[in-house]
Design a protein around this motif. Structure first.
Motif, mmCIF file in Angstrom:
data_model
loop_
_atom_site.group_PDB
_atom_site.id
_atom_site.type_symbol
_atom_site.label_atom_id
_atom_site.label_comp_id
_atom_site.label_asym_id
_atom_site.label_seq_id
_atom_site.Cartn_x
_atom_site.Cartn_y
_atom_site.Cartn_z
ATOM 1 N N HIS A 200 36.053 45.913 40.935
ATOM 2 C CA HIS A 200 35.452 45.268 42.108
ATOM 3 C C HIS A 200 33.937 45.476 42.067
ATOM 4 C CE1 HIS A 200 39.183 44.572 44.560
ATOM 5 N NE2 HIS A 200 39.643 45.419 43.651
ATOM 6 N N GLU B 75 30.921 44.738 44.531
ATOM 7 C CA GLU B 75 30.816 44.365 45.939
ATOM 8 C C GLU B 75 29.378 44.464 46.443
ATOM 9 O OE1 GLU B 75 35.021 46.414 47.248
ATOM 10 O OE2 GLU B 75 33.372 47.653 46.532
ATOM 11 N N THR C 293 30.607 36.491 50.474
ATOM 12 C CA THR C 293 30.722 37.351 51.651
ATOM 13 C C THR C 293 29.428 37.287 52.454
ATOM 14 O OG1 THR C 293 29.801 39.384 50.702
ATOM 15 C CG2 THR C 293 32.116 38.910 50.216
ATOM 16 N N LYS D 25 30.749 38.429 45.934
ATOM 17 C CA LYS D 25 31.582 39.508 45.392
ATOM 18 C C LYS D 25 32.386 38.966 44.224
ATOM 19 C CE LYS D 25 35.446 42.563 46.685
ATOM 20 N NZ LYS D 25 36.283 42.225 45.520
#
Length: 373
Positions: free
Chosen positions: A33, A35, A107, A112
């Protein structure tokens, strides 16, 4: 900015992405991930089912990293307002070819990206079923027609089980068609199709098309609605072997789930071959020790993360025997089905998990995280 500085920065981004992929693959991560936050990007790996923070990079550098990932996956590097999906192959440090499935999402803080790492260990015996379960699975797969359902929550390994089954069934003698959302692992010799609901290419529409393609075996990524379920049942009753997944907690709960979709238990009785419920459980590392109560506990060492090293699957298997089929035709309640399957000797996920605890393979705390006891 000088030209040599631009070149160095580009090389830094390329190295960053390559090193991240290699490290994640080496550590056995299933997902990466990346982010965005106000001033930086956070990078996390999902290892053994749990997310762990790895590092933070500046926001500006993170944007460049995402740009590099998009280039590798043939995505539009200028599009940051809409989600995009793509894939990319690389060779891991252990020599295995790894498919990296990439999904971007806009986002509030920025774009992301999630990268799923997929390896291709497809041998049926590697699933981790015990000998009885393995034979039950093979018996269902070797039938010329009928429906096999694999159930469990998201992240319980259902797709992996289906891909192992497809690999076992995949020969030049059969025509196999799959409807997936999306295709996770490409299998040579199988006709795999991504559903695209935005243009009307749904599971149900694809199934109708498949039935005109002379299929022997059909795999449906997930049964989500009544229309898909009814076509799957029809296909299983007309000489086709059908495999699919369902979101339910255990084998018996699958009957309630299908009933809620709009099917009758009496309709299921004649076409269901096998229901499999499964979970992924973290395995204790060899550094484990026993406490005063003589229970194994995680310690932690250089080879593991917090005392656990890898995961294994536990399975609950419910073959549709003649006795169970006759019982279902009476339209029993869920509690009556539970009682009946108990008399059949159904070994539940909870029972199997507790046995793994007694064998020292995992802990009660870990089992409670994934199984209702």
């Amino acid at each position: 900015m000088a030209m040599d500085q631009l070149v160095n920065q580009e090389e830094s981004v390329i190295n960053m992405v390559e090193n991240m992929l290699q490290e994640a693959s080496f550590k056995g991560a299933s997902d990466i991930h990346i982010e965005p936050y106000n001033l930086n990007y956070r990078i996390r790996y999902r290892i053994d089912g749990l997310l762990c923070s790895v590092k933070q990079i500046s926001f500006s550098f993170g944007v460049k990293v995402l740009g590099r990932i998009k280039i590798l996956a043939n995505l539009d590097i200028a599009e940051r307002r809409l989600p995009q999906d793509g894939s990319y192959y690389f060779k891991g440090l252990k020599g295995a070819n790894v498919e990296c499935r990439i999904s971007t999402c806009p986002t509030l803080e920025g774009e992301k990206v999630m990268l799923r790492l997929l390896t291709k260990d497809k041998a049926l015996h590697s699933l981790g079923m015990n000998s009885t379960q393995h034979m039950q699975f093979l018996a269902a797969l070797n039938k010329p027609n009928g429906l096999i359902l694999v159930t469990g929550p998201t992240g319980s390994g259902k797709s992996t089980t289906l891909y192992h089954a497809l690999n076992y069934l995949n020969t030049h003698l059969v025509n196999i068609c799959t409807a997936e959302d999306p295709v996770e692992i490409r299998l040579t010799g199988i006709n795999q199709v991504n559903i695209q609901p935005k243009i009307g290419l749904t599971f149900a529409n694809l199934l109708r098309t498949f039935l005109r393609q002379d299929p022997d075996i059909i795999m449906i990524g997930e049964i989500r609605d009544r229309e898909t379920a009814e076509i799957a049942l029809k296909a299983s009753q007309t000489g086709h072997l059908v495999l699919s997944t369902l979101h339910s907690n255990n084998c018996v709960a699958s009957f309630a789930r299908l009933k809620n979709i709009g099917l009758k238990l009496s309709d299921l009785a004649g076409c269901l071959n096998l229901i499999i419920a499964q979970r992924l459980v973290r395995e204790l590392c060899e550094c484990k020790n026993k406490n005063a109560a003589n229970d194994y506990i995680p310690l932690g060492c250089s080879k593991c993360k917090n005392g656990y090293n890898g995961r294994f699957a536990i399975f609950e298997m419910l073959p549709l025997t003649d006795e169970l089929i006759n019982f279902l035709e009476k339209a029993p309640s869920l509690s009556q089905i539970e009682q009946f399957t108990a008399t059949m000797g159904l070994e539940t996920l909870a029972q199997i998990a507790l046995n793994k605890i007694n064998l020292g393979q995992t802990t009660l705390e870990e089992v409670k995280r994934v199984v209702s006891l």
